[in-house]
Design a protein around this motif. Structure first.
Motif, PDB file in Angstrom:
ATOM      1  N   ARG A 191       1.194  -1.231  -0.129  1.00  0.00           N
ATOM      2  CA  ARG A 191      -0.093   0.290   0.375  1.00  0.00           C
ATOM      3  C   ARG A 191       0.745   1.109  -0.249  1.00  0.00           C
ATOM      4  O   ARG A 191       0.981   1.974  -0.608  1.00  0.00           O
ATOM      5  N   VAL A 192       2.054   1.237   0.973  1.00  0.00           N
ATOM      6  CA  VAL A 192       2.403   2.504   1.230  1.00  0.00           C
ATOM      7  C   VAL A 192       3.713   2.695  -0.232  1.00  0.00           C
ATOM      8  O   VAL A 192       3.649   3.689  -0.934  1.00  0.00           O
ATOM      9  N   GLY A 193       4.181   2.034  -0.801  1.00  0.00           N
ATOM     10  CA  GLY A 193       4.836   1.308  -2.152  1.00  0.00           C
ATOM     11  C   GLY A 193       4.406   1.995  -2.756  1.00  0.00           C
ATOM     12  O   GLY A 193       4.378   2.406  -3.538  1.00  0.00           O
ATOM     13  N   ALA A 194       2.866   1.428  -3.214  1.00  0.00           N
ATOM     14  CA  ALA A 194       2.478   2.218  -4.245  1.00  0.00           C
ATOM     15  C   ALA A 194       1.536   3.738  -4.400  1.00  0.00           C
ATOM     16  O   ALA A 194       1.544   4.136  -5.706  1.00  0.00           O
ATOM     17  N   PHE A 195       1.471   3.474  -2.860  1.00  0.00           N
ATOM     18  CA  PHE A 195       1.509   5.178  -2.955  1.00  0.00           C
ATOM     19  C   PHE A 195       2.262   5.966  -3.143  1.00  0.00           C
ATOM     20  O   PHE A 195       1.870   7.411  -4.041  1.00  0.00           O
ATOM     21  N   TYR A 196       3.695   5.837  -2.540  1.00  0.00           N
ATOM     22  CA  TYR A 196       4.584   6.949  -3.237  1.00  0.00           C
ATOM     23  C   TYR A 196       4.852   6.639  -4.922  1.00  0.00           C
ATOM     24  O   TYR A 196       5.221   7.187  -5.481  1.00  0.00           O
ATOM     25  N   ALA A 197       5.238   5.281  -5.842  1.00  0.00           N
ATOM     26  CA  ALA A 197       4.866   5.216  -7.240  1.00  0.00           C
ATOM     27  C   ALA A 197       3.782   6.881  -7.782  1.00  0.00           C
ATOM     28  O   ALA A 197       4.430   6.705  -8.725  1.00  0.00           O
ATOM     29  N   GLY A 198       2.578   6.076  -6.708  1.00  0.00           N
ATOM     30  CA  GLY A 198       1.554   6.917  -7.976  1.00  0.00           C
ATOM     31  C   GLY A 198       2.439   8.348  -7.785  1.00  0.00           C
ATOM     32  O   GLY A 198       1.331   9.331  -8.599  1.00  0.00           O
ATOM     33  N   LEU A 199       2.447   8.649  -6.451  1.00  0.00           N
ATOM     34  CA  LEU A 199       2.927  10.355  -6.106  1.00  0.00           C
ATOM     35  C   LEU A 199       3.636  10.824  -6.922  1.00  0.00           C
ATOM     36  O   LEU A 199       4.107  11.986  -7.138  1.00  0.00           O
ATOM     37  N   THR A 200       5.170  10.224  -6.525  1.00  0.00           N
ATOM     38  CA  THR A 200       6.763  10.854  -6.950  1.00  0.00           C
ATOM     39  C   THR A 200       6.470  10.253  -8.588  1.00  0.00           C
ATOM     40  O   THR A 200       7.463  11.519  -9.436  1.00  0.00           O
TER      41      THR A 200
ATOM     42  N   ILE B 264       4.377  21.912   2.579  1.00  0.00           N
ATOM     43  CA  ILE B 264       3.603  21.386   3.000  1.00  0.00           C
ATOM     44  C   ILE B 264       4.103  19.832   3.651  1.00  0.00           C
ATOM     45  O   ILE B 264       3.967  18.723   2.823  1.00  0.00           O
ATOM     46  N   THR B 265       3.369  19.913   4.818  1.00  0.00           N
ATOM     47  CA  THR B 265       3.135  18.066   5.578  1.00  0.00           C
ATOM     48  C   THR B 265       2.392  17.327   5.506  1.00  0.00           C
ATOM     49  O   THR B 265       1.817  18.222   6.045  1.00  0.00           O
ATOM     50  N   LEU B 266       3.179  16.319   5.457  1.00  0.00           N
ATOM     51  CA  LEU B 266       1.811  15.036   5.118  1.00  0.00           C
ATOM     52  C   LEU B 266       2.026  13.821   5.608  1.00  0.00           C
ATOM     53  O   LEU B 266       3.100  14.237   5.968  1.00  0.00           O
ATOM     54  N   ALA B 267       1.391  13.091   5.920  1.00  0.00           N
ATOM     55  CA  ALA B 267       1.812  11.868   6.218  1.00  0.00           C
ATOM     56  C   ALA B 267       1.243  10.678   5.269  1.00  0.00           C
ATOM     57  O   ALA B 267       0.260  10.963   5.283  1.00  0.00           O
ATOM     58  N   ASP B 268       1.600   9.788   4.505  1.00  0.00           N
ATOM     59  CA  ASP B 268       1.405   9.072   4.582  1.00  0.00           C
ATOM     60  C   ASP B 268       0.915   7.282   4.483  1.00  0.00           C
ATOM     61  O   ASP B 268       0.629   8.106   5.921  1.00  0.00           O
ATOM     62  N   PRO B 269       0.228   6.864   4.127  1.00  0.00           N
ATOM     63  CA  PRO B 269      -0.754   5.505   4.423  1.00  0.00           C
ATOM     64  C   PRO B 269      -0.327   4.984   5.408  1.00  0.00           C
ATOM     65  O   PRO B 269      -0.772   4.349   6.218  1.00  0.00           O
ATOM     66  N   ALA B 270       1.587   4.951   5.713  1.00  0.00           N
ATOM     67  CA  ALA B 270       1.895   4.113   6.738  1.00  0.00           C
ATOM     68  C   ALA B 270       2.220   5.599   8.175  1.00  0.00           C
ATOM     69  O   ALA B 270       2.075   4.812   9.608  1.00  0.00           O
TER      70      ALA B 270
END
Length: 235
Positions: free
Chosen positions: A17-26, A101-107
């Protein structure tokens, strides 16, 4: 005997989940995907990974009961537009700064989207940022260990750079160190540093202030830096 900064590895219970999040974002390439690791590579060759940690306790930024320990500084032309994208992919917006802007990833790991001109659609990794009770001292430790240079040292932190990679050390006055492998005080992330010779690398790291931990294998050894962050020497 100097070590070479390889990559930062973040703990997560659901690495897909977190890997796919960063792949999609970056927009970075997925270069490793197995039950234990999910790896991404930016166009400039920098990599980050996510390591399966089933008992991972997420940080609760900005509190210090469950501190972040590490975070990523990612550059973009338009932090606000990229924030909308991140939230759509599963991030949580935490705070706004003057140019970030500071965010938190899904993890639960915080990260910053920082404004920089000319980045384009693929995000750029400016630095892996590490919390420290004495940012200047920890920057000097890693600079001496890796042969990188301290390129900035100020009241808020210090920057070490070399070979197209950067580590930022953020001054945290009420810093709480990780107590790896205690899941109640997790490391959140760690660095892998490559060496040609583990014995020589260990001698160098310990002489600079690292402490060897009773963990490792044939090709790697685990240490803590002077601020208590675990890291690995790998050959």
């Amino acid at each position: 005997m100097t070590a070479r900064l390889d990559l930062a590895i973040f703990d997560a219970a659901d690495i897909n989940r977190v890997g796919a999040f960063y792949a999609g974002l970056t927009g970075w390439d997925v270069v490793r995907r197995d039950p234990d690791r999910f790896g991404l590579r930016a166009p400039d060759g920098q990599e980050i990974e996510f390591q399966h940690a089933p008992d991972h306790v997420a940080p609760q930024w900005p509190g210090h009961e469950h501190p972040q320990q590490f975070h990523l500084d990612l550059q973009t032309d338009d932090p606000r537009a990229m924030t909308e994208r991140a939230v759509g992919l599963g991030a949580t917006r935490l705070a706004d700064g003057p140019t970030w802007i500071t965010l938190a990833d899904p993890a639960g790991h915080p990260f910053d989207l920082c404004r920089a001109d000319g980045v384009g659609p693929v995000l750029r990794l400016f630095a892996v940022t590490i919390d420290a009770p004495d940012a200047s001292a920890l920057a000097r430790f890693y600079a001496d260990l890796t042969g990188m240079a301290v390129t900035y040292d100020g009241p808020e932190g210090a920057l070490v750079a070399g070979d197209g990679r950067s580590l930022m050390f953020q001054q945290v006055d009420d810093y709480e160190p990780p107590r790896w492998p205690d899941p109640a005080h997790p490391q959140q992330a760690h660095l892998d540093l490559w060496v040609d010779d583990l014995d020589g690398g260990e001698a160098r790291a310990v002489a600079l202030g690292a402490r060897r931990l009773s963990a490792g294998g044939e090709r790697f050894r685990v240490f803590t830096d002077p601020a208590g962050h675990p890291f690995c020497l790998v050959r």
